[in-house]
Design an enzyme around this catalytic site. Structure first.
Site, PDB file in Angstrom:
ATOM      1  N   ASN A 210       0.823  -1.208   0.000  1.00  0.00           N
ATOM      2  CA  ASN A 210       0.000   0.000   0.000  1.00  0.00           C
ATOM      3  C   ASN A 210       0.852   1.251   0.000  1.00  0.00           C
ATOM      4  O   ASN A 210       1.964   1.261   0.509  1.00  0.00           O
ATOM      5  CB  ASN A 210      -0.964  -0.002   1.199  1.00  0.00           C
ATOM      6  CG  ASN A 210      -0.371   0.679   2.422  1.00  0.00           C
ATOM      7  OD1 ASN A 210      -0.404   1.915   2.541  1.00  0.00           O
ATOM      8  ND2 ASN A 210       0.219  -0.106   3.310  1.00  0.00           N
TER       9      ASN A 210
ATOM     10  N   PHE B 281      -1.427   8.339   4.318  1.00  0.00           N
ATOM     11  CA  PHE B 281      -2.185   8.988   5.404  1.00  0.00           C
ATOM     12  C   PHE B 281      -3.414   9.734   4.884  1.00  0.00           C
ATOM     13  O   PHE B 281      -3.623  10.912   5.212  1.00  0.00           O
ATOM     14  CB  PHE B 281      -1.303   9.976   6.193  1.00  0.00           C
ATOM     15  CG  PHE B 281      -0.255   9.338   7.059  1.00  0.00           C
ATOM     16  CD1 PHE B 281      -0.471   8.126   7.690  1.00  0.00           C
ATOM     17  CD2 PHE B 281       0.966   9.979   7.271  1.00  0.00           C
ATOM     18  CE1 PHE B 281       0.502   7.551   8.503  1.00  0.00           C
ATOM     19  CE2 PHE B 281       1.940   9.418   8.073  1.00  0.00           C
ATOM     20  CZ  PHE B 281       1.721   8.208   8.691  1.00  0.00           C
TER      21      PHE B 281
ATOM     22  N   SER C 146       5.999   5.165   8.581  1.00  0.00           N
ATOM     23  CA  SER C 146       5.296   4.853   7.341  1.00  0.00           C
ATOM     24  C   SER C 146       6.211   5.174   6.163  1.00  0.00           C
ATOM     25  O   SER C 146       6.839   6.228   6.139  1.00  0.00           O
ATOM     26  CB  SER C 146       4.015   5.682   7.243  1.00  0.00           C
ATOM     27  OG  SER C 146       3.545   5.641   5.913  1.00  0.00           O
TER      28      SER C 146
ATOM     29  N   ASN D 286       5.201   5.876   3.254  1.00  0.00           N
ATOM     30  CA  ASN D 286       4.425   6.553   2.213  1.00  0.00           C
ATOM     31  C   ASN D 286       4.294   8.063   2.338  1.00  0.00           C
ATOM     32  O   ASN D 286       3.596   8.693   1.571  1.00  0.00           O
ATOM     33  CB  ASN D 286       3.035   5.924   2.125  1.00  0.00           C
ATOM     34  CG  ASN D 286       3.127   4.444   1.799  1.00  0.00           C
ATOM     35  OD1 ASN D 286       3.890   4.048   0.927  1.00  0.00           O
ATOM     36  ND2 ASN D 286       2.398   3.625   2.525  1.00  0.00           N
ATOM     37  N   THR D 287       4.940   8.637   3.354  1.00  0.00           N
ATOM     38  CA  THR D 287       5.005  10.097   3.458  1.00  0.00           C
ATOM     39  C   THR D 287       6.473  10.450   3.248  1.00  0.00           C
ATOM     40  O   THR D 287       7.330   9.933   3.986  1.00  0.00           O
ATOM     41  CB  THR D 287       4.495  10.570   4.843  1.00  0.00           C
ATOM     42  OG1 THR D 287       3.107  10.285   4.919  1.00  0.00           O
ATOM     43  CG2 THR D 287       4.713  12.064   5.045  1.00  0.00           C
TER      44      THR D 287
ATOM     45  N   LYS E  55       6.091   3.710  16.977  1.00  0.00           N
ATOM     46  CA  LYS E  55       6.000   2.608  16.006  1.00  0.00           C
ATOM     47  C   LYS E  55       7.161   2.701  15.030  1.00  0.00           C
ATOM     48  O   LYS E  55       7.399   3.747  14.434  1.00  0.00           O
ATOM     49  CB  LYS E  55       4.674   2.691  15.249  1.00  0.00           C
ATOM     50  CG  LYS E  55       4.473   1.539  14.282  1.00  0.00           C
ATOM     51  CD  LYS E  55       3.022   1.406  13.891  1.00  0.00           C
ATOM     52  CE  LYS E  55       2.796   0.309  12.873  1.00  0.00           C
ATOM     53  NZ  LYS E  55       1.398   0.198  12.476  1.00  0.00           N
TER      54      LYS E  55
ATOM     55  N   ASN F 169       6.000  -1.445  11.360  1.00  0.00           N
ATOM     56  CA  ASN F 169       5.228  -0.923  10.229  1.00  0.00           C
ATOM     57  C   ASN F 169       5.502  -1.787   8.983  1.00  0.00           C
ATOM     58  O   ASN F 169       6.135  -2.839   9.084  1.00  0.00           O
ATOM     59  CB  ASN F 169       5.620   0.545   9.994  1.00  0.00           C
ATOM     60  CG  ASN F 169       4.441   1.368   9.512  1.00  0.00           C
ATOM     61  OD1 ASN F 169       3.718   0.957   8.607  1.00  0.00           O
ATOM     62  ND2 ASN F 169       4.228   2.521  10.105  1.00  0.00           N
TER      63      ASN F 169
HETATM   64  C1  LIG Z   1      -3.584  -0.295   3.801  1.00  0.00           C
HETATM   65  C2  LIG Z   1      -2.708  -0.125   5.014  1.00  0.00           C
HETATM   66  C3  LIG Z   1      -2.693   1.107   5.665  1.00  0.00           C
HETATM   67  C4  LIG Z   1      -1.876   1.290   6.784  1.00  0.00           C
HETATM   68  N1  LIG Z   1      -1.888   2.501   7.430  1.00  0.00           N
HETATM   69  C5  LIG Z   1      -1.121   2.677   8.540  1.00  0.00           C
HETATM   70  C6  LIG Z   1      -1.135   3.912   9.242  1.00  0.00           C
HETATM   71  O1  LIG Z   1      -1.860   4.847   8.897  1.00  0.00           O
HETATM   72  N2  LIG Z   1      -0.318   4.045  10.327  1.00  0.00           N
HETATM   73  C7  LIG Z   1       0.498   3.021  10.743  1.00  0.00           C
HETATM   74  O2  LIG Z   1       1.222   3.177  11.726  1.00  0.00           O
HETATM   75  N3  LIG Z   1       0.500   1.831  10.108  1.00  0.00           N
HETATM   76  C8  LIG Z   1      -0.272   1.639   9.020  1.00  0.00           C
HETATM   77  N4  LIG Z   1      -0.269   0.435   8.389  1.00  0.00           N
HETATM   78  C9  LIG Z   1       0.632  -0.646   8.871  1.00  0.00           C
HETATM   79  C10 LIG Z   1      -0.104  -1.632   9.768  1.00  0.00           C
HETATM   80  O3  LIG Z   1      -0.602  -1.006  10.909  1.00  0.00           O
HETATM   81  C11 LIG Z   1       0.866  -2.765  10.181  1.00  0.00           C
HETATM   82  O4  LIG Z   1       1.911  -2.220  10.932  1.00  0.00           O
HETATM   83  C12 LIG Z   1       1.439  -3.518   8.977  1.00  0.00           C
HETATM   84  O5  LIG Z   1       0.459  -3.688   7.989  1.00  0.00           O
HETATM   85  C13 LIG Z   1       1.983  -4.891   9.380  1.00  0.00           C
HETATM   86  O6  LIG Z   1       0.969  -5.704   9.900  1.00  0.00           O
HETATM   87  P1  LIG Z   1       0.214  -6.846   9.054  1.00  0.00           P
HETATM   88  O7  LIG Z   1       1.262  -7.702   8.424  1.00  0.00           O
HETATM   89  O8  LIG Z   1      -0.651  -7.544  10.058  1.00  0.00           O
HETATM   90  O9  LIG Z   1      -0.595  -6.126   8.028  1.00  0.00           O
HETATM   91  C14 LIG Z   1      -1.075   0.220   7.263  1.00  0.00           C
HETATM   92  C15 LIG Z   1      -1.112  -1.018   6.599  1.00  0.00           C
HETATM   93  C16 LIG Z   1      -1.921  -1.201   5.497  1.00  0.00           C
HETATM   94  C17 LIG Z   1      -1.928  -2.542   4.815  1.00  0.00           C
END
Ligand SMILES: Cc1cc2nc3c(=O)[nH]c(=O)nc-3n(C[C@H](O)[C@H](O)[C@H](O)COP(=O)(O)O)c2cc1C
Length: 375
Positions: free
Chosen positions: A118, A122, A187, A189-190, A230, A259
């Site tokens: 992804n 934000f 993240s 993505n920023t 995080k 993350n």
């Molecule tokens: C679509 C998407 C959006 C996410 N947005 C955020 C976010 O806004 N802030 C954040 O700290 N992590 C964000 N994450 C990361 C998740 O919180 C998590 O740390 C990461 O996906 C690893 O966990 P998983 O393997 O269970 O998905 C996002 C993940 C995904 C897939």
């Protein structure tokens, strides 16, 4: 998306745009819990039959498993997460300013690898609108029944040097609603966000958030709220140790590891290559082992004295157990819900309870970090 998986047929979901499917699933969950009968049905179907209580940072959790940030960016389905039997929920990332995020499509699914990529960036309504929404929710439904955490991100328009004010403003606007805050400097993505993991920058952000915490706590006569950091899985051991030390020595309550990653699996099928070629952060099964190893490292470097929230590729009770044994006190998932559906909570919580019994542990605390001991 993940919740829809259990409700819609798999082939139907497979052809849906990932972000649209996610948003439909959240709407459906919200709708289902708005009526007492369907809410009861959701709980009956999905709520774990076991409780695995744990207390961390002065907060009580029925079980250690929560939704990870990103799943409910707009705080739309708070009662849904309660009904599904989660132990806690982290909403956001929320930024000081409202922002649209990156252009769509920005969320991609590699089903065979159980991975997501992804680059949302934000997308969120901003701290003012979220404050209004939470105010409305609290007035109508009261305080949530499970701890509510808020993930703080930096607004894209805010310069890196002004990041401390950006994080602190969001925290101040949302302080009274949250049980804990997460400083997200990881993240991918920023642009340049991860530079804020550097010692000095991170310390400034923590300090400004702590100042808000102190002021609000005094003026509202409520105790201080835990602040966690995080981190990114793409740091080397020296950086990891520096970030953990900065967070710990500056009064944070714990670390969330981790993350999404900018790395990609070394092998993948041709069809999935398209997904992995997308720019963004990867989550899900491919980061399961590396995040567990990261938890292990943090546990060792802090002698198990700094609480860790483990997140990355949890798809089953067994995966969750690995992270507990490596040293995580609490757990979260995002991708697991996408690929395993809403029943994941049940599988994880009941699975942990079973493992505890098999290993003769009467409390979860006894199991945390057990891989590092000869118990
Ligand atoms: C679509 C998407 C959006 C996410 N947005 C955020 C976010 O806004 N802030 C954040 O700290 N992590 C964000 N994450 C990361 C998740 O919180 C998590 O740390 C990461 O996906 C690893 O966990 P998983 O393997 O269970 O998905 C996002 C993940 C995904 C897939």
């Amino acid at each position: 998306m993940g919740l829809g998986y259990t409700i819609f047929a798999k082939p139907f979901l497979a052809i849906q745009d990932s972000e649209k499917a996610h948003s439909r699933a959240l709407k459906l969950l919200r709708l289902m819990v708005s009526n007492p009968i369907t809410r009861g049905t959701v709980s009956l179907l999905y709520k774990p039959s076991k409780q695995v209580p744990i207390t961390k940072f002065g907060l009580d959790f029925n079980n250690p498993f929560g939704i990870a940030a990103g799943m409910d960016k707009r705080a739309e389905a708070l009662r849904g997460w309660e009904a599904l039997g989660l132990g806690f929920m982290e909403i956001g990332g929320i930024t000081m300013l409202e922002q649209l995020g990156n252009p769509k499509p920005r969320m991609f699914r590699a089903g065979k690898s159980k991975a997501l990529v992804n680059r949302m960036g934000f997308n969120n309504p901003g701290s003012e609108k979220i404050a209004l929404q939470l105010n409305k929710h609290f007035s109508k439904h009261g305080q949530p029944r499970i701890p509510l955490w808020i993930n703080l991100g930096k607004s894209k328009l805010t310069e890196l040097e002004d990041a401390p004010t950006d994080y602190a403003t969001t925290m101040q606007r949302l302080w009274k609603y949250a049980d804990a805050f997460v400083i997200n400097v990881s993240s991918p993505n920023t642009p340049n966000l991860r530079e804020l993991q550097n010692d000095e920058e991170l310390k400034k952000i923590i300090d400004s958030c702590k100042a808000v915490n102190n002021t609000e706590s005094e003026s509202q006569g409520i105790s201080l709220k835990p602040i966690l950091v995080k981190i990114s899985p793409d740091v080397d051991d020296n950086q990891l140790s520096a970030i953990v030390n900065t967070a710990r020595s500056n009064g944070c309550s714990g670390i969330i590891a981790s993350n999404t990653t900018t790395s990609r699996p070394s092998e993948n099928s041709g069809k999935e290559q398209k997904v992995f070629a997308q720019t963004g952060g990867m989550s899900g099964l491919p980061i399961q082992t590396s995040t567990t190893e990261m938890i292990s490292k943090i546990y060792k470097m802090t002698d198990g004295e700094f609480p860790i929230v483990g997140v990355g590729g949890i798809m089953s009770g067994e995966d969750a157990w690995q992270k507990i044994c490596a040293g995580a006190s609490l757990l979260q998932a995002y991708s697991g819900f996408v690929f395993e559906g809403a029943a994941l909570t049940k599988q994880v919580v009941n699975g942990i309870e079973k493992k505890m019994r098999q290993n003769g542990y009467s409390t979860l605390d006894q199991a945390i970090g057990s891989a590092h001991r000869d118990d």
